[in-house]
Design a protein around this motif. Sequence first.
Motif, PDB file in Angstrom:
ATOM      1  N   THR A 107       0.700  -0.892   0.001  1.00 11.22           N
ATOM      2  CA  THR A 107       0.022   0.370  -0.153  1.00 11.22           C
ATOM      3  C   THR A 107       0.775   1.366  -0.430  1.00 11.22           C
ATOM      4  O   THR A 107       0.639   2.434  -0.756  1.00 11.22           O
ATOM      5  CB  THR A 107      -1.157   0.191   1.089  1.00 11.22           C
ATOM      6  N   ALA A 108       1.470   1.136   0.911  1.00 15.45           N
ATOM      7  CA  ALA A 108       3.155   2.726   0.907  1.00 15.45           C
ATOM      8  C   ALA A 108       3.463   3.032  -0.928  1.00 15.45           C
ATOM      9  O   ALA A 108       3.690   4.327  -0.878  1.00 15.45           O
ATOM     10  CB  ALA A 108       3.951   2.717   2.335  1.00 15.45           C
TER      11      ALA A 108
ATOM     12  N   PRO B  50      -0.334   6.352  -5.912  1.00 18.43           N
ATOM     13  CA  PRO B  50      -1.469   7.300  -5.982  1.00 18.43           C
ATOM     14  C   PRO B  50      -2.491   7.345  -7.497  1.00 18.43           C
ATOM     15  O   PRO B  50      -1.555   7.404  -8.042  1.00 18.43           O
ATOM     16  CB  PRO B  50      -1.274   8.266  -4.770  1.00 18.43           C
TER      17      PRO B  50
ATOM     18  N   TYR C 159      -2.133   8.249  -0.732  1.00 15.45           N
ATOM     19  CA  TYR C 159      -1.101   8.700  -0.285  1.00 15.45           C
ATOM     20  C   TYR C 159      -1.626   9.857  -1.075  1.00 15.45           C
ATOM     21  O   TYR C 159      -1.108   9.432  -2.108  1.00 15.45           O
ATOM     22  CB  TYR C 159       0.058   8.172   0.399  1.00 15.45           C
TER      23      TYR C 159
ATOM     24  N   LYS D 192      -1.086  19.743   1.780  1.00 15.87           N
ATOM     25  CA  LYS D 192      -1.610  18.529   2.209  1.00 15.87           C
ATOM     26  C   LYS D 192      -2.968  18.257   3.126  1.00 15.87           C
ATOM     27  O   LYS D 192      -2.387  18.506   4.274  1.00 15.87           O
ATOM     28  CB  LYS D 192      -1.062  17.210   1.905  1.00 15.87           C
TER      29      LYS D 192
ATOM     30  N   HIS E 174      -5.979  14.762   5.024  1.00 12.88           N
ATOM     31  CA  HIS E 174      -5.359  13.726   4.974  1.00 12.88           C
ATOM     32  C   HIS E 174      -7.079  13.068   5.169  1.00 12.88           C
ATOM     33  O   HIS E 174      -7.647  13.673   5.994  1.00 12.88           O
ATOM     34  CB  HIS E 174      -4.244  12.453   5.619  1.00 12.88           C
TER      35      HIS E 174
ATOM     36  N   GLU F 251      -7.291  11.224   1.461  1.00 13.11           N
ATOM     37  CA  GLU F 251      -5.950  12.016   0.951  1.00 13.11           C
ATOM     38  C   GLU F 251      -6.836  13.154  -0.137  1.00 13.11           C
ATOM     39  O   GLU F 251      -6.862  13.024  -0.955  1.00 13.11           O
ATOM     40  CB  GLU F 251      -5.212  11.125   0.454  1.00 13.11           C
TER      41      GLU F 251
END
Length: 169
Positions: free
Chosen positions: A35-36, A40, A63, A152, A154, A157
């Motif tokens: 996932t990281a 995106p 993200y 940004k 979250h 996101e």
Amino acid sequence: MNRPRRRQATALGVGALLAATLAFAAPASASARTTATATPLVVNARWGGHCTYDRVVVDLQGYVPEVTVTPVTELVYDGSGKPVPLAGRYFLEIRLHPAAGHDDAGNNVYQGPKLLKINLPKLKGIALTGDYEGYVTFGAAFDTKPAYTSFKLHAPERFVLDVAHPNVC
């Protein structure tokens, strides 16, 4: 004779506990890693007028990647270099990297405007100008030089660009 058996039993118990811990932890860390590092996805762009600023919001899944906002003399479509037909004297290029507006199969996930004229106090238009090789680019048009801030947010996101203007409320 009792001591060696006790040590052996203890070692086997510790080994079994360690193996069980690793078995439960491995899938979670593997999915977190996937996932990281997944690119995106840019799914929408929206805007709004407020008393002292106009706002552009880019919604993402995953993200918020690195974003650069650059004043440019004109807006052009990535790849072709053709001019973007938005009226204005001042322009900002908003570039997200790494990012994509499409999934791995090539299907569009971006559902926002491709080219839109807007009549807010500062913001006069927005366009999706590129989705290529890990970059997604937008252009924003203004009649007067924009004074802006960006940040940004979250959960969910998103990237936000605020362009200041005199109080209109």
